[in-house]
Write a protein that holds these residues in place. Structure first.
Motif, PDB file in Angstrom:
ATOM      1  N   GLY A  43       1.731   2.281 -17.296  1.00 41.22           N
ATOM      2  CA  GLY A  43       1.492   2.910 -15.787  1.00 41.22           C
ATOM      3  C   GLY A  43       0.477   2.093 -15.045  1.00 41.22           C
ATOM      4  O   GLY A  43       0.340   2.429 -13.932  1.00 41.22           O
ATOM      5  N   PHE A  44       0.243   1.068 -15.589  1.00 36.68           N
ATOM      6  CA  PHE A  44      -0.596  -0.111 -14.672  1.00 36.68           C
ATOM      7  C   PHE A  44      -0.287  -0.450 -13.299  1.00 36.68           C
ATOM      8  O   PHE A  44      -0.812  -0.597 -12.512  1.00 36.68           O
ATOM      9  CB  PHE A  44      -0.931  -1.359 -15.679  1.00 36.68           C
ATOM     10  N   PRO A  45       1.255  -0.748 -13.315  1.00 38.57           N
ATOM     11  CA  PRO A  45       1.765  -1.049 -11.703  1.00 38.57           C
ATOM     12  C   PRO A  45       1.462   0.155 -10.907  1.00 38.57           C
ATOM     13  O   PRO A  45       1.328  -0.085  -9.675  1.00 38.57           O
ATOM     14  CB  PRO A  45       3.219  -1.296 -12.065  1.00 38.57           C
ATOM     15  N   SER A  46       1.565   1.168 -11.362  1.00 39.85           N
ATOM     16  CA  SER A  46       1.392   2.519 -10.341  1.00 39.85           C
ATOM     17  C   SER A  46      -0.148   2.702  -9.945  1.00 39.85           C
ATOM     18  O   SER A  46      -0.327   2.865  -8.890  1.00 39.85           O
ATOM     19  CB  SER A  46       1.812   3.819 -11.310  1.00 39.85           C
ATOM     20  N   SER A  89      -5.108   7.436  -8.106  1.00 38.44           N
ATOM     21  CA  SER A  89      -4.441   6.124  -8.661  1.00 38.44           C
ATOM     22  C   SER A  89      -4.671   6.392 -10.264  1.00 38.44           C
ATOM     23  O   SER A  89      -3.833   5.885 -10.909  1.00 38.44           O
ATOM     24  CB  SER A  89      -5.176   4.901  -8.062  1.00 38.44           C
ATOM     25  N   ILE A  90      -5.931   6.956 -10.504  1.00 39.77           N
ATOM     26  CA  ILE A  90      -6.099   6.824 -12.213  1.00 39.77           C
ATOM     27  C   ILE A  90      -5.229   7.808 -12.784  1.00 39.77           C
ATOM     28  O   ILE A  90      -4.725   7.537 -13.796  1.00 39.77           O
ATOM     29  CB  ILE A  90      -7.454   6.953 -12.460  1.00 39.77           C
ATOM     30  N   SER A  91      -5.162   8.831 -11.939  1.00 42.01           N
ATOM     31  CA  SER A  91      -4.255  10.028 -12.558  1.00 42.01           C
ATOM     32  C   SER A  91      -2.742   9.797 -12.508  1.00 42.01           C
ATOM     33  O   SER A  91      -1.886   9.890 -13.574  1.00 42.01           O
ATOM     34  CB  SER A  91      -4.477  11.358 -11.871  1.00 42.01           C
ATOM     35  N   LEU A  92      -2.182   8.714 -11.601  1.00 38.24           N
ATOM     36  CA  LEU A  92      -1.088   8.336 -11.663  1.00 38.24           C
ATOM     37  C   LEU A  92      -0.760   6.904 -12.640  1.00 38.24           C
ATOM     38  O   LEU A  92       0.403   7.048 -13.257  1.00 38.24           O
ATOM     39  CB  LEU A  92      -0.501   8.033 -10.219  1.00 38.24           C
ATOM     40  N   THR A 117       3.638  -7.345  -9.805  1.00 38.26           N
ATOM     41  CA  THR A 117       2.142  -7.212  -9.744  1.00 38.26           C
ATOM     42  C   THR A 117       1.571  -8.429  -8.948  1.00 38.26           C
ATOM     43  O   THR A 117       0.392  -8.253  -8.280  1.00 38.26           O
ATOM     44  CB  THR A 117       1.510  -7.369 -11.229  1.00 38.26           C
ATOM     45  N   LEU A 118       2.074  -9.572  -9.024  1.00 42.55           N
ATOM     46  CA  LEU A 118       1.717 -10.787  -8.323  1.00 42.55           C
ATOM     47  C   LEU A 118       1.844 -10.438  -6.730  1.00 42.55           C
ATOM     48  O   LEU A 118       1.042 -10.955  -5.858  1.00 42.55           O
ATOM     49  CB  LEU A 118       2.481 -11.988  -8.661  1.00 42.55           C
ATOM     50  N   ILE A 119       2.935  -9.681  -6.417  1.00 44.96           N
ATOM     51  CA  ILE A 119       3.170  -9.810  -4.895  1.00 44.96           C
ATOM     52  C   ILE A 119       1.906  -8.343  -4.274  1.00 44.96           C
ATOM     53  O   ILE A 119       1.318  -8.747  -3.347  1.00 44.96           O
ATOM     54  CB  ILE A 119       4.476  -8.911  -4.485  1.00 44.96           C
ATOM     55  N   VAL A 120       1.883  -7.588  -5.197  1.00 44.09           N
ATOM     56  CA  VAL A 120       0.699  -6.610  -4.891  1.00 44.09           C
ATOM     57  C   VAL A 120      -0.500  -7.115  -4.881  1.00 44.09           C
ATOM     58  O   VAL A 120      -1.268  -7.005  -3.740  1.00 44.09           O
ATOM     59  CB  VAL A 120       0.424  -5.477  -5.893  1.00 44.09           C
ATOM     60  N   PHE A 121      -1.039  -8.017  -5.572  1.00 43.62           N
ATOM     61  CA  PHE A 121      -2.324  -8.561  -5.675  1.00 43.62           C
ATOM     62  C   PHE A 121      -2.228  -9.668  -4.525  1.00 43.62           C
ATOM     63  O   PHE A 121      -3.306  -9.673  -3.846  1.00 43.62           O
ATOM     64  CB  PHE A 121      -2.610  -9.288  -7.118  1.00 43.62           C
ATOM     65  N   SER A 122      -1.249 -10.326  -4.068  1.00 46.99           N
ATOM     66  CA  SER A 122      -1.465 -11.234  -2.985  1.00 46.99           C
ATOM     67  C   SER A 122      -1.750 -10.524  -1.653  1.00 46.99           C
ATOM     68  O   SER A 122      -2.462 -11.037  -0.717  1.00 46.99           O
ATOM     69  CB  SER A 122       0.252 -11.799  -3.023  1.00 46.99           C
ATOM     70  N   GLN A 167      -1.598   2.103  -5.891  1.00 45.19           N
ATOM     71  CA  GLN A 167      -2.468   2.918  -5.273  1.00 45.19           C
ATOM     72  C   GLN A 167      -3.841   2.433  -5.020  1.00 45.19           C
ATOM     73  O   GLN A 167      -4.669   2.580  -4.101  1.00 45.19           O
ATOM     74  CB  GLN A 167      -2.379   4.234  -6.066  1.00 45.19           C
ATOM     75  N   GLY A 168      -4.497   1.964  -6.068  1.00 43.18           N
ATOM     76  CA  GLY A 168      -5.631   1.283  -6.208  1.00 43.18           C
ATOM     77  C   GLY A 168      -6.042   0.358  -5.144  1.00 43.18           C
ATOM     78  O   GLY A 168      -7.200   0.267  -4.517  1.00 43.18           O
TER      79      GLY A 168
END
Length: 456
Positions: A241-244, A66-69, A389-394, A248-249
């Motif tokens: 790149g934060f959303p990627s 995830s960090i590399s992506l 991002t909100l959907i991912v975090f939810s 993964q994270g």
């Protein structure tokens, strides 16, 4: 170029969507099958505890990825923009900064993990009976950590440098090599879990060697240059790149949280059962991600062309596709749980019974997972990172983490299996509710979009 535009605008929506969907699913399934076979070989060649040990260690591998992506996608996006602006010096500066940032960031993370391997393993849910398996797998993965990093970063950059075929070839070589070496190291050489880790590491190394051939091709623009560190550029790479990273994270965090919950509420039986379910989850997650990836280039084009009515048709097709595949996935879990367990060669009757129950409950989440992945990819494709991002975090943190504690506390250990479907279902419901109440927009207002196009 004109033919490409006319294809996007004139091809019947279902036909156009299938044109993108089929190769996207095939590519993602190749990666998923590779991960599944890894788990099957460990389960049959080492045993249930070996599989549980690998499942405890895998999140560290996921975090490295995830960090590399994160860095790769952020840097490659800027790289392509600079290419379009014909700023050759900036192109090479971005590439140099991205590689340097990847080396320093992930290098420090890997060094920290090497220094605290065993405490991290226990923190992630290991117990005394499986800690040796976790250590064997985790140590090898960390030693080869930078290989995984550069394979991921270079793959993204090479794709953006006009050579997607080579990027795919590197993936195929890594996957096939991993499968062959898994068999040799586990069943022939009897190296156990450590053999599975070495198979992954060596397979990835071979894939990386394939990618390095790009540097001797005529089309290569990826050159290292000497320049002062540009902290503004580093900040842009991180932000874009934060959303990627969070996609993964968040997956890694969910695995860690599940392992800790099963270890606390159920014990080793729960960890082993979840290892089986999680291997299958990886396959289905890749499949649903493929649906979103197929939607992205279509909706991005229609968004830019202000073809909103036509864009809505593709969103509807993608959501229906996700629901259909999700329904078949759920039915496969209900009626095929015995077959899944046989694949992993489980023998303990108590663990088999618990895993069957878990599969039936957990797989109901696939009814909703695909729709969430479609919404995430869609909002990313129209550059609405906030909603994506909100959907991912939810689905993975805001709802998931509290439910992982409250459900088993209130309703017993078996309720852990329901955390995934409840969090996914609630996320779909809240997204639908927000759309119905106009808290968020499915498509932007025309006058806003026109203003965006004019100003850009």
């Amino acid at each position: 170029m004109e033919n490409s535009y006319s294809t996007m605008q004139q091809t019947e929506p279902k036909k156009l969507f299938m044109k993108y969907l089929i190769p996207s699913l095939l590519g993602n399934m190749l990666m998923a099958v590779n991960i599944l076979i890894d788990g099957l070989f460990v389960s049959h060649g080492v045993g249930e505890q070996g599989l549980a040990g690998v499942n405890i260690a895998v999140p560290i591998y996921s975090l490295i990825t995830s960090i590399s992506l994160w860095i790769g996608m952020g840097g490659a996006t800027l790289y392509s923009i600079a290419h379009g602006q014909k700023q050759q010096q900036k192109v090479q500066k971005i590439f140099t900064h991205s590689i340097l940032l990847a080396f320093i960031t992930t290098g420090l993370f890997i060094l920290f993990c090497l220094l605290f391997e065993q405490p991290i393993a226990y923190l992630f849910g290991a117990n005394d009976s499986i800690i040796s398996y976790v250590d064997d797998y985790l140590h090898v993965i960390l030693l080869f950590g930078l290989v995984f990093v550069f394979q991921n970063v270079l793959s993204v950059f090479i794709r953006n440098d006009g050579n997607p075929t080579l990027a795919m070839t590197g993936l195929i070589v890594a996957s096939v090599s991993n499968i062959v070496l898994d068999y040799l190291f586990i069943f022939v050489f009897k190296w156990g879990v450590k053999g599975a880790a070495y198979a992954t590491a060596i397979g990835t190394s071979l894939g990386l060697l394939i990618l390095l051939t790009h540097f001797v091709t005529k089309q290569n623009q990826m050159k290292f240059v000497h320049s002062k560190i540009d902290f503004s550029l580093l900040g842009q790479i991180f932000s874009i790149g934060f959303p990627s990273f969070i996609v993964q994270g968040a997956a890694a965090v969910m695995v860690i949280a599940f392992n800790i919950a099963f270890s606390h509420f159920v014990g080793e039986k729960g960890i082993i059962a979840y290892a089986v379910v999680n291997n299958m989850y990886t396959v289905f997650l890749m499949m649903f991600t493929g649906i979103g990836a197929a939607l992205q280039p279509i909706t991005s084009y229609h968004y830019g062309a202000l073809l909103y009515d036509r864009m809505k048709k593709f969103i509807k097709i993608a959501l229906i596709t996700a629901l259909i595949i999700g329904t078949f996935s759920f039915l496969f879990g209900v009626f095929g749980n015995g077959f899944i367990i046989q694949l992993f060669g489980m023998n303990d009757p108590e663990i088999i019974a618990y895993t069957k129950k878990g599969i039936a409950y957990f797989f109901s989440g696939y009814l909703f997972l695909g729709m969430n992945m479609v919404f995430i990819e869609y909002y990313q494709s129209i550059r609405n990172i906030r909603i994506a991002t909100l959907i991912v975090f939810s689905r993975s943190l805001i709802l998931f983490i509290p439910l992982l504690w409250f459900l088993p506390t209130l309703f017993g250990p078996n309720a852990i299996w329901l955390v995934f479907p409840v969090s996914e279902g609630l996320t779909v419901f809240l997204t639908y509710l927000a759309l119905r109440l106009n808290w968020i927009e499915l498509v932007p207002l025309t006058n806003v979009a026109v203003k965006r196009v004019v100003t850009e």
